[in-house]
Scaffold this motif. Structure first.
Motif, PDB file in Angstrom:
ATOM      1  N   ARG A 295       1.293  13.541  10.295  1.00  0.00           N
ATOM      2  CA  ARG A 295       0.377  14.625  10.641  1.00  0.00           C
ATOM      3  C   ARG A 295      -0.321  15.194   9.416  1.00  0.00           C
ATOM      4  N   SER A 296       0.270  14.999   8.252  1.00  0.00           N
ATOM      5  CA  SER A 296      -0.384  15.413   7.013  1.00  0.00           C
ATOM      6  C   SER A 296      -0.910  14.205   6.248  1.00  0.00           C
ATOM      7  N   ASP A 297      -1.111  13.093   6.984  1.00  0.00           N
ATOM      8  CA  ASP A 297      -1.619  11.845   6.403  1.00  0.00           C
ATOM      9  C   ASP A 297      -0.730  11.354   5.265  1.00  0.00           C
ATOM     10  N   HIS A 298       0.574  11.626   5.377  1.00  0.00           N
ATOM     11  CA  HIS A 298       1.506  11.251   4.321  1.00  0.00           C
ATOM     12  C   HIS A 298       2.342  10.068   4.779  1.00  0.00           C
ATOM     13  N   TRP A 299       2.695   9.196   3.866  1.00  0.00           N
ATOM     14  CA  TRP A 299       3.452   7.996   4.193  1.00  0.00           C
ATOM     15  C   TRP A 299       4.881   8.325   4.598  1.00  0.00           C
ATOM     16  N   MET A 300       5.472   7.384   5.284  1.00  0.00           N
ATOM     17  CA  MET A 300       6.899   7.479   5.570  1.00  0.00           C
ATOM     18  C   MET A 300       7.491   6.088   5.444  1.00  0.00           C
TER      19      MET A 300
ATOM     20  N   SER B  54      -3.598  -7.410  -5.160  1.00  0.00           N
ATOM     21  CA  SER B  54      -3.055  -6.808  -6.388  1.00  0.00           C
ATOM     22  C   SER B  54      -2.029  -5.727  -6.108  1.00  0.00           C
ATOM     23  N   ALA B  55      -1.265  -5.897  -5.043  1.00  0.00           N
ATOM     24  CA  ALA B  55      -0.186  -4.960  -4.758  1.00  0.00           C
ATOM     25  C   ALA B  55       0.916  -5.137  -5.792  1.00  0.00           C
ATOM     26  N   PRO B  56       1.722  -4.131  -6.033  1.00  0.00           N
ATOM     27  CA  PRO B  56       2.838  -4.263  -6.976  1.00  0.00           C
ATOM     28  C   PRO B  56       3.753  -5.431  -6.607  1.00  0.00           C
TER      29      PRO B  56
ATOM     30  N   MET C 234       9.027   2.229  -3.351  1.00  0.00           N
ATOM     31  CA  MET C 234       8.140   2.719  -2.293  1.00  0.00           C
ATOM     32  C   MET C 234       7.215   3.808  -2.817  1.00  0.00           C
ATOM     33  N   GLU C 235       7.761   4.710  -3.627  1.00  0.00           N
ATOM     34  CA  GLU C 235       6.920   5.740  -4.242  1.00  0.00           C
ATOM     35  C   GLU C 235       5.809   5.092  -5.061  1.00  0.00           C
ATOM     36  N   LYS C 236       6.164   4.034  -5.781  1.00  0.00           N
ATOM     37  CA  LYS C 236       5.181   3.343  -6.616  1.00  0.00           C
ATOM     38  C   LYS C 236       4.102   2.678  -5.765  1.00  0.00           C
ATOM     39  N   VAL C 237       4.508   2.025  -4.681  1.00  0.00           N
ATOM     40  CA  VAL C 237       3.536   1.354  -3.812  1.00  0.00           C
ATOM     41  C   VAL C 237       2.625   2.382  -3.143  1.00  0.00           C
ATOM     42  N   ALA C 238       3.212   3.484  -2.669  1.00  0.00           N
ATOM     43  CA  ALA C 238       2.409   4.525  -2.024  1.00  0.00           C
ATOM     44  C   ALA C 238       1.390   5.102  -3.002  1.00  0.00           C
ATOM     45  N   ALA C 239       1.802   5.303  -4.243  1.00  0.00           N
ATOM     46  CA  ALA C 239       0.882   5.836  -5.252  1.00  0.00           C
ATOM     47  C   ALA C 239      -0.217   4.815  -5.566  1.00  0.00           C
ATOM     48  N   TRP C 240       0.154   3.529  -5.647  1.00  0.00           N
ATOM     49  CA  TRP C 240      -0.862   2.484  -5.873  1.00  0.00           C
ATOM     50  C   TRP C 240      -1.887   2.480  -4.744  1.00  0.00           C
ATOM     51  N   PHE C 241      -1.420   2.556  -3.505  1.00  0.00           N
ATOM     52  CA  PHE C 241      -2.332   2.529  -2.363  1.00  0.00           C
ATOM     53  C   PHE C 241      -3.264   3.744  -2.393  1.00  0.00           C
ATOM     54  N   ALA C 242      -2.678   4.924  -2.643  1.00  0.00           N
ATOM     55  CA  ALA C 242      -3.491   6.145  -2.657  1.00  0.00           C
ATOM     56  C   ALA C 242      -4.578   6.066  -3.713  1.00  0.00           C
TER      57      ALA C 242
ATOM     58  N   LEU D  16       7.742   0.557   4.514  1.00  0.00           N
ATOM     59  CA  LEU D  16       6.859   1.663   4.166  1.00  0.00           C
ATOM     60  C   LEU D  16       5.623   1.567   5.034  1.00  0.00           C
ATOM     61  N   TRP D  17       5.232   2.669   5.696  1.00  0.00           N
ATOM     62  CA  TRP D  17       3.997   2.625   6.473  1.00  0.00           C
ATOM     63  C   TRP D  17       3.157   3.868   6.171  1.00  0.00           C
ATOM     64  N   ILE D  18       1.857   3.622   6.055  1.00  0.00           N
ATOM     65  CA  ILE D  18       0.910   4.636   5.602  1.00  0.00           C
ATOM     66  C   ILE D  18      -0.117   4.878   6.700  1.00  0.00           C
ATOM     67  N   PRO D  19      -0.245   6.120   7.189  1.00  0.00           N
ATOM     68  CA  PRO D  19      -1.214   6.398   8.257  1.00  0.00           C
ATOM     69  C   PRO D  19      -2.623   6.497   7.700  1.00  0.00           C
ATOM     70  N   PRO D  20      -3.620   6.419   8.566  1.00  0.00           N
ATOM     71  CA  PRO D  20      -4.999   6.613   8.097  1.00  0.00           C
ATOM     72  C   PRO D  20      -5.266   8.070   7.778  1.00  0.00           C
ATOM     73  N   SER D  21      -6.229   8.304   6.938  1.00  0.00           N
ATOM     74  CA  SER D  21      -6.725   9.662   6.703  1.00  0.00           C
ATOM     75  C   SER D  21      -7.852   9.943   7.693  1.00  0.00           C
ATOM     76  N   SER D  22      -8.489  11.070   7.543  1.00  0.00           N
ATOM     77  CA  SER D  22      -9.647  11.393   8.383  1.00  0.00           C
ATOM     78  C   SER D  22     -10.916  11.023   7.632  1.00  0.00           C
ATOM     79  N   GLY D  23     -11.772  10.268   8.288  1.00  0.00           N
ATOM     80  CA  GLY D  23     -13.024   9.872   7.665  1.00  0.00           C
ATOM     81  C   GLY D  23     -13.315   8.402   7.877  1.00  0.00           C
ATOM     82  N   VAL D  24     -14.258   7.889   7.126  1.00  0.00           N
ATOM     83  CA  VAL D  24     -14.644   6.487   7.208  1.00  0.00           C
ATOM     84  C   VAL D  24     -13.885   5.706   6.141  1.00  0.00           C
ATOM     85  N   LEU D  25     -13.210   4.661   6.563  1.00  0.00           N
ATOM     86  CA  LEU D  25     -12.515   3.805   5.609  1.00  0.00           C
ATOM     87  C   LEU D  25     -13.554   2.973   4.857  1.00  0.00           C
TER      88      LEU D  25
END
Length: 416
Positions: free
Chosen positions: A217-222, A336-338, A381-389, A320-329
């Motif tokens: 709900r806050s566009d944050h990964w889990m 080049s993922a870790p 996972m923290e590292k991958v989430a930060a790379w994606f962001a 690890l799964w990352i939801p979409p944000s609001s807007g146009v992707l």
């Protein structure tokens, strides 16, 4: 040639049923969404539907095909298909989960009615049949309370009400379907996933959630990581899951996804359980961490086949799964993922409009992340989430070159 009727709400790449059944003499008869139809298009028996979850032509077609092809097994891995598959088994007297069992695993009130007073603690709860019930429940138990639909998944529609203002806001715009109200349980959440064969849980593994089920709900990964056998909560959670399965009308063969809290005062409290494989990246993480494909093994069990063999060598890994944000992707990083990424899944494309996370099991990008230990996996996972962001790019939804709006994409299952 035998036939198994498959309610297939997942893409072919995730659930290649005909590949799993190759050499068994069993042919899948697939009913799927319009979105996933092309992936199954090379099969002989494929039927696609718009509005798959609510389109009752799915049931009518399933009944016709089951009779015409003399189907002797039914497989349904998605939460929205559990009840429709059970009702069809009742009608045709086929083996597998029946309607009473499906309701016990789908309806959170029926579920808790089975478990109340048993060996695993259950929060106080009531069917939320009117505003009067909500007011009386709060008067008896105090705030905070949780309101959630009785048969949705992925925390869809769940609301934590912490004060009178929250209650008023909910009552002014309540959930459109049937809901329940229960006491809020503080603590860390865990999930336990496994496989039941011939009425016995033959695989039971607990996982620790990172972040929580409302992070979307806050566009944050889990994500989640498996507990090592020596973890102080490992045996407790395995025992709790086995106790819950023993109290419920558990099918003779099924996967399951259960959730529990461990409270600050060290109580194990039941949240909910589903008679299907966990959503998000759970199944993929299980495959890497333990060398077992839950969906394939469940399909084999439903078809009366012996357990299969093979799979990747087990190693510490989590999902690890990352939801979409609001807007146009604008850009979705797919390269080049870790190095710790063992598997990736992407469900969006550049130009799509998203409106944030919809439910916890649906994601824009999902990863299986490896490491040397549970702690190492969590750090990776923290590292991958930060790379994606840092690599993903969004622009405002009112951009003139945006494509049409879409909801969060359907991933390989419903909830965690």
């Amino acid at each position: 040639m035998r036939h198994v009727l498959v309610f297939a709400k997942t893409p072919h790449a995730t659930t290649p049923y005909e590949q799993w059944l190759a050499g068994t003499g069993i042919e899948p008869v697939v009913l799927t969404t319009r979105e996933h139809a092309a992936g199954y298009g090379h099969l002989r028996h494929v039927h696609a539907f718009d509005d798959y979850d609510t389109n009752q032509l799915v049931e009518k077609t399933a009944l016709r095909l089951a009779r015409e092809l003399d189907v002797d097994a039914i497989f349904a891995r998605a939460e929205s298909d559990v009840l429709r598959a059970a009702q069809l088994r009742d009608l045709l007297d086929l083996p597998g989960q029946r309607t009473a069992s499906a309701r016990a695993f789908r309806d959170k009130v029926v579920m808790k009615d089975h478990l109340a007073g048993g060996p695993v603690e259950v929060p106080a709860y009531r069917l939320l049949d009117s505003a009067y019930t909500a007011v009386e429940f709060v008067a008896e138990h105090g705030y905070p309370v949780v309101v959630k639909p009785v048969s949705e998944s992925g925390s869809l529609g769940a609301r934590v009400l912490r004060d009178e203002a929250d209650l008023d806001a909910y009552l002014a715009a309540p959930w459109r379907g049937t809901s329940q109200i229960e006491t809020f349980v503080p603590g860390a959440m865990y999930h336990v996933d496994g496989l039941v064969r011939d009425g016995e849980p033959v695989f039971v593994r607990p996982f620790r959630y990172l972040n929580d089920c409302l992070s979307f709900r806050s566009d944050h990964w889990m994500g989640s990581v498996p507990l090592a056998p020596g973890d102080p909560y490992h045996a407790r959670l395995v025992d709790a899951a086995r106790a819950v399965l023993a109290q419920l009308p558990t099918p003779e063969r099924t996967t399951f996804h259960a959730e529990f809290w461990i409270t600050p005062d060290d109580r194990t409290v039941f949240c909910e359980i589903a008679s299907r494989t966990g959503g998000g990246m759970v199944a993929r993480a299980v495959r890497h961490a333990f060398g077992i494909d839950l969906d394939k093994e469940w399909l084999y069990a439903e078809c009366g086949l012996p357990a299969s063999s093979g799979g990747p060598a087990p190693r510490p890994a989590g999902g690890l799964w990352i939801p979409p944000s609001s807007g146009v992707l604008e850009h979705l990083p797919t390269e080049s993922a870790p190095d710790c990424v063992l598997e990736a899944a992407h469900t969006g494309r550049a130009g799509q409009v998203f409106h944030g996370g919809v439910k916890s099991g649906l994601f824009l990008a999902g990863y299986v992340v490896g490491g040397e230990s549970e702690e190492d996996v969590a750090a990776n996972m923290e590292k991958v989430a930060a790379w994606f962001a840092g690599a993903v790019r969004w622009r405002p939804a009112d951009s003139p070159d945006a494509a049409g709006p879409v909801d969060a994409p359907e991933a390989a299952g419903a909830t965690p």
